[in-house]
Design an enzyme around this catalytic site. Structure first.
Site, PDB file in Angstrom:
ATOM      1  N   LYS A 221       0.974  -0.759  -0.407  1.00  0.00           N
ATOM      2  CA  LYS A 221       0.443  -0.395   0.324  1.00  0.00           C
ATOM      3  C   LYS A 221       0.837   1.355   0.115  1.00  0.00           C
ATOM      4  O   LYS A 221       2.278   0.964  -0.154  1.00  0.00           O
ATOM      5  CB  LYS A 221      -1.158  -0.065   1.534  1.00  0.00           C
ATOM      6  CG  LYS A 221      -1.644  -0.865   1.096  1.00  0.00           C
ATOM      7  CD  LYS A 221      -3.164  -0.507   1.676  1.00  0.00           C
ATOM      8  CE  LYS A 221      -4.563  -1.586   1.430  1.00  0.00           C
ATOM      9  NZ  LYS A 221      -5.580  -1.305   2.446  1.00  0.00           N
ATOM     10  N   ARG A 255      -4.798  -9.590   4.599  1.00  0.00           N
ATOM     11  CA  ARG A 255      -5.139  -9.772   3.097  1.00  0.00           C
ATOM     12  C   ARG A 255      -3.758  -9.439   2.419  1.00  0.00           C
ATOM     13  O   ARG A 255      -3.540  -8.324   2.394  1.00  0.00           O
ATOM     14  CB  ARG A 255      -5.958  -8.883   3.133  1.00  0.00           C
ATOM     15  CG  ARG A 255      -6.289  -8.491   1.439  1.00  0.00           C
ATOM     16  CD  ARG A 255      -8.259  -7.548   1.010  1.00  0.00           C
ATOM     17  NE  ARG A 255      -8.930  -7.370  -0.237  1.00  0.00           N
ATOM     18  CZ  ARG A 255      -7.985  -6.606  -0.435  1.00  0.00           C
ATOM     19  NH1 ARG A 255      -7.125  -5.777  -0.794  1.00  0.00           N
ATOM     20  NH2 ARG A 255      -8.917  -6.901  -2.229  1.00  0.00           N
TER      21      ARG A 255
END
Length: 286
Positions: A221, A255
């Site tokens: 991210k 995840r």
């Protein structure tokens, strides 16, 4: 006890959720698993490397071309059905904020609805309750789907995360979602700047202490990229470091894009914490 699909997981049992994007414009792989053959191969590999959950998404999180509910369903529903046919025991999650899509994928065999946008469509939790599937309750800072935060501020970011996620989780249970199938997610990058996401990671133990299973979506991210000043394809090491910290603090579900690497990190942390014996223990014993 966390219960999803046909599986039950103990408190200290880390769980990997593998990302399978059914989008032509995903930020990480730019559509590598948009077509069925490549996506099914990704599922096979992820399961073989230790993923218990397959998370299927039909709309990328960031801004881009509009994707209607009908198009999102076209990208995901048939694929969910095929994954269910090929892998009857795998936990199938669908990353969606729309109740219409949630309804369709549950009909096709999904076990978990991953609501990354913080309950923006309150009917999604009602769908989870009606089908008896799990629900991920995420903090997104009140952001609308597919928008980026702009000068967002919190008096106390973790207090806000707890207030939102616990409220969503309790509402889900009141609607009829099984309590043991509800997870909370701090929502790294969603409605947050990099400092917010770092603080959410640092204080993750406060979420764990609530007793709800905590899911973290850290993989490659922007907060990792900004912290290390690295482009998307060079964020794996930063992601794995953040994964190790999150595991030490008690997060349970991860995840991820890189399944095999994450599995090793989680196993190592679990062994250091005393929750898992070494796979081999010969040193000093021969």
């Amino acid at each position: 006890m966390l219960r999803l699909g046909k599986r039950e997981f103990g408190t200290h049992e880390p769980v990997i959720m593998a990302i399978v994007n059914r989008t032509p414009d995903s930020f990480y792989d730019q559509g590598a698993t948009f077509h069925d053959e490549a996506a099914l191969a990704r599922v096979e590999r992820a399961v073989s490397e230790g993923a218990a959950i397959i998370d299927i998404g039909g709309v990328k999180a960031g801004p881009g071309e509009e994707v209607t509910a009908e198009e999102e369903a076209r990208r995901t529903v048939g694929f969910v059905a095929e994954v269910r046919r090929r892998h009857p025991d795998v936990i199938i999650s669908v990353d969606t904020w729309r109740h219409e899509v949630g309804e369709a994928v549950c009909e096709a065999g999904a076990d978990l609805l991953n609501d990354a946008w913080g309950g923006v469509d309150p009917r999604l939790a009602e769908v989870a309750a009606r089908y008896g599937v799990g629900l991920v309750c995420t903090h997104a800072g009140g952001s609308q789907p597919r928008t980026r935060p702009h000068r967002i501020a919190y008096d106390d970011v973790m207090a806000d995360i707890l207030g939102v996620t616990l409220g969503l989780a309790e509402r889900a249970v009141e609607l009829g979602v099984p309590r043991e199938s509800v997870l909370i997610d701090p929502g790294h990058d969603f409605g947050k700047n990099t400092r917010h996401s770092l603080e959410a990671t640092r204080r993750l133990g406060e979420m764990v202490e609530t007793g709800w299973p905590v899911l973290v979506s850290l993989s490659n991210k922007d907060f990792v990229g900004e912290t290390l000043d690295k482009p998307v394809k060079e964020r794996v090491l930063g992601t794995l470091a953040t994964t190790a910290v999150s595991a030490w603090l008690g997060a349970q579900v991860y995840r991820v894009h890189e399944v095999a690497e994450t599995r090793q990190v989680l196993d190592m942390v679990a062994s250091i914490a005393g929750h898992r014996p070494p796979a081999v223990a010969r040193r000093g014993l021969a």
